[in-house]
Design a protein around this motif. Structure first.
Motif, short mmCIF file in Angstrom:
data_model
loop_
_atom_site.label_atom_id
_atom_site.label_comp_id
_atom_site.label_asym_id
_atom_site.label_seq_id
_atom_site.Cartn_x
_atom_site.Cartn_y
_atom_site.Cartn_z
N LEU A 102 4.52 11.76 -38.18
CA LEU A 102 4.07 11.58 -36.80
C LEU A 102 4.67 10.28 -36.26
N ARG A 127 7.70 7.74 -22.74
CA ARG A 127 7.87 8.19 -24.13
C ARG A 127 9.37 8.26 -24.45
N ASN A 130 6.56 12.69 -31.69
CA ASN A 130 5.96 14.03 -31.56
C ASN A 130 4.46 13.97 -31.25
N LEU A 131 3.96 12.82 -30.86
CA LEU A 131 2.57 12.76 -30.41
C LEU A 131 2.52 12.87 -28.90
N SER A 132 1.55 13.63 -28.41
CA SER A 132 1.52 13.93 -26.99
C SER A 132 1.22 12.72 -26.13
N ALA A 133 0.47 11.74 -26.67
CA ALA A 133 0.12 10.57 -25.86
C ALA A 133 -0.24 9.42 -26.79
N TRP A 134 -0.30 8.25 -26.20
CA TRP A 134 -0.70 7.04 -26.96
C TRP A 134 -2.22 7.07 -27.10
N PRO A 135 -2.73 7.19 -28.33
CA PRO A 135 -4.20 7.30 -28.48
C PRO A 135 -4.88 5.97 -28.14
N SER A 136 -6.06 6.09 -27.56
CA SER A 136 -6.77 4.86 -27.16
C SER A 136 -7.12 4.01 -28.38
N ILE A 179 -7.05 9.21 -36.39
CA ILE A 179 -7.45 9.94 -35.18
C ILE A 179 -7.45 11.43 -35.48
N PRO A 180 -8.24 12.20 -34.74
CA PRO A 180 -8.18 13.66 -34.90
C PRO A 180 -6.90 14.20 -34.26
N LEU A 181 -6.44 15.29 -34.80
CA LEU A 181 -5.15 15.84 -34.37
C LEU A 181 -5.30 17.34 -34.15
N GLN A 182 -4.74 17.82 -33.05
CA GLN A 182 -4.82 19.26 -32.74
C GLN A 182 -3.55 19.94 -33.24
N ARG A 183 -3.69 20.90 -34.17
CA ARG A 183 -2.50 21.61 -34.67
C ARG A 183 -2.86 23.08 -34.81
#
Lengths: 86, 428
Positions: free
Chosen positions: B55, B65, B69-75, B86-90
């Motif tokens: 990742l 960006r 391959n991460l959709s956004a910068w996690p808070s 962090i949790p990840l959607q796959r």
């Protein structure tokens, strides 16, 4: 009753409260990335080993068949074989 | 815990090490070739990531960006700590990511991480396995402990019952022994020996008490009677003074008897064994012989002495000297005028023997068997002064030194056979 409503409102407005955010997505699990890998494979100027080509073709076929993650895995393997061969 | 640390815990450490190595390589690349090279490297790495675990997210200073391959910068990545989960959607399922944040300079930010879902699954399996194994071990341990406790209880119960009976006053009880000859039997044997010894000591104490009650009552009563008679009969101060002096002498004699009884009790209790030391008894015997030689001559008796140059022993020098003095006292007391008393000693490999022989009337077999009992006095000795404690002390001293007192005729078959007392002690 009023107090419970206030609490719910506070939870809803508080950013990140109760992990209300959507989990992060991985962009390389998409068919778009499948296409990107196919293009990357095709763009290699080196002589491609037959096994790499077969893997790439199989990966494309799987992606087209809707098995995106498996297809991506095949394409990645094809690229790895290609790199090793190059 | 150690097992968990070495298996499941190792997975976490392995992931962190891989992320750190990856991040270090990217930082080095940036320092040499700049941000575009880092972006290219990220794309290259993602392209050959067959395990689909890597990742990345590289952001420009304006938040655009650049690669990854991460959709956004996690808070969570904007917090204080560089390591985050962090949790990840796959594929519609929620997985978990382990990420490491780096500031690349110039406002560029980088996240390097791994999808740890597989590792978590494996860790869960390992944890479950360890939990089951630990539970099974604990169950076996509890079962084993229970069986061991039962077995111990079964073996210790007879000892416990015996101890309880003895504490309740039944001193005749002993620990029953099995035929196994194991540690519990050894404990039982030791306890029984201890109880025998206690019983013997108590018997001794009882004997002393009885003896004091029976044998000291008479002289005390006699002394009292004498004093009372003098009180009524004395007509002047001199006779009264003489009676008081006689009373004091009688009481001194009683005190000496008490002292002798207590000393015998002390010797029999074994308390003096701590004072044992290697000693040469020959000079001690020579001194005693010199002292008693003069006394014998005064009574027209002859003291013949035959002592070795040295008589090495391990024991209580004072008690041994006291025992020899008692034997000589007896011998001189019963030897007639003109008779001979012989004090001799010899040392063999196993024993040291000190012998006192006299020409007196001797002692019948029945009396010899009782000689050594407290306050026992043979019929022939009734007319001579004494308390009947001399041989008791000698026998107690011999016993304390793991030796024995032997009595035999000096001149067998003679009309006046005499008595030879041999104090036989183990050699040093």
């Amino acid at each position: 009753m009023l107090r419970a409503g206030t609490l719910l409102l506070a939870v809803a407005l508080c950013p990140g409260a109760g992990r209300g955010e959507q989990p992060m997505r991985v962009t390389t699990d998409s068919s778009a990335y499948c296409t990107e890998l196919t293009q990357r494979f095709a763009a290699q100027a080196t002589t491609m080993p037959a096994s790499a080509v077969a893997l790439a073709e199989e990966g494309q076929r799987l992606c087209q068949g809707g098995h995106v993650r498996t297809g991506i895995a095949k394409l990645r393997r094809a690229l790895r074989v290609q790199q090793a061969g190059g | 815990m150690v097992l968990w640390w070495n298996t499941a815990g190792a997975l976490d450490r392995q992931v962190d090490a891989a992320i750190r190595a990856d991040a270090t390589a990217l930082v080095e690349r940036m320092s040499v070739r700049g941000i575009p090279a880092v972006a290219a490297a990220i794309e290259d790495r993602m392209a050959v990531d067959v395990q689909n675990e890597t990742l990345y997210l590289l952001l420009a200073p304006d938040g655009a960006r650049l690669a990854g391959n991460l959709s956004a910068w996690p808070s969570e990545a904007s917090g204080e700590f560089p390591w985050i989960r962090i949790p990840l959607q796959r594929d519609g399922a929620v997985s978990e990511a382990r990420l490491f944040r780096l500031e690349l300079g110039g406002g560029h930010r980088l996240l390097v991480g791994r999808d740890v879902a597989e590792k978590l699954r494996l860790r869960g399996l390992l944890s479950e396995g360890i939990a089951w194994a630990a539970s099974a071990s604990a169950a076996f341990a509890v079962l084993g402990a229970w069986l061991l406790r039962r077995s111990l209880e079964r073996r210790l119960n007879p000892i416990y019952r015996t101890a309880r009976a003895i504490s309740a006053g039944d001193l005749t009880r002993r620990v029953p022994l099995s035929e196994r000859d194991d540690e519990f039997d050894k404990l039982g044997i030791t306890m029984n020996a201890m109880l025998d010894r206690i019983a013997q000591l108590m018997e001794g104490v009882r004997g002393v008490s009885d003896a004091i009650a029976h044998d000291l009552r008479t002289p005390i009563a006699r002394a009292r009677a004498k004093l009372e008679e003098s009180l009524h009969a004395a007509h002047d101060e001199d006779s009264l003074r003489a009676a008081v002096e006689q009373g004091i002498a009688d009481l001194d004699a009683i005190a000496r008897v008490f002292q002798a009884v207590l000393r015998i009790a002390e010797v029999e209790a074994g308390a003096r064994r701590a004072a044992f030391a290697p000693t040469d008894l020959a000079p001690v015997l020579a001194d005693i012989a010199e002292l008693y030689g003069a006394s014998a001559e005064a009574r027209e008796q002859h003291l013949a002495v035959d002592l070795p140059e040295s008589l090495d022993l391990v024991g209580d020098r004072d008690l041994l000297a006291q025992a020899v003095v008692n034997l000589l006292d007896n011998a001189l007391k019963f030897t007639p005028e003109g008779g001979t008393v012989r004090l001799s000693a010899r040392l063999s490999e196993a024993h040291a023997e000190i012998e006192v022989a006299d020409d007196g009337p001797g002692m019948p077999d029945a009396d010899r068997r009782r000689a050594g009992e407290r306050f026992f006095r043979a019929d022939a000795a009734r007319t001579t002064p004494g308390s009947g404690l001399g041989l008791s002390l000698v026998r107690a001293v011999a016993s304390l030194h793991r030796g024995e007192l032997l009595l035999r005729d000096t001149h067998p078959d003679a009309a006046s056979p005499g008595l030879t007392a041999t104090l036989r002690l183990p050699a040093a």
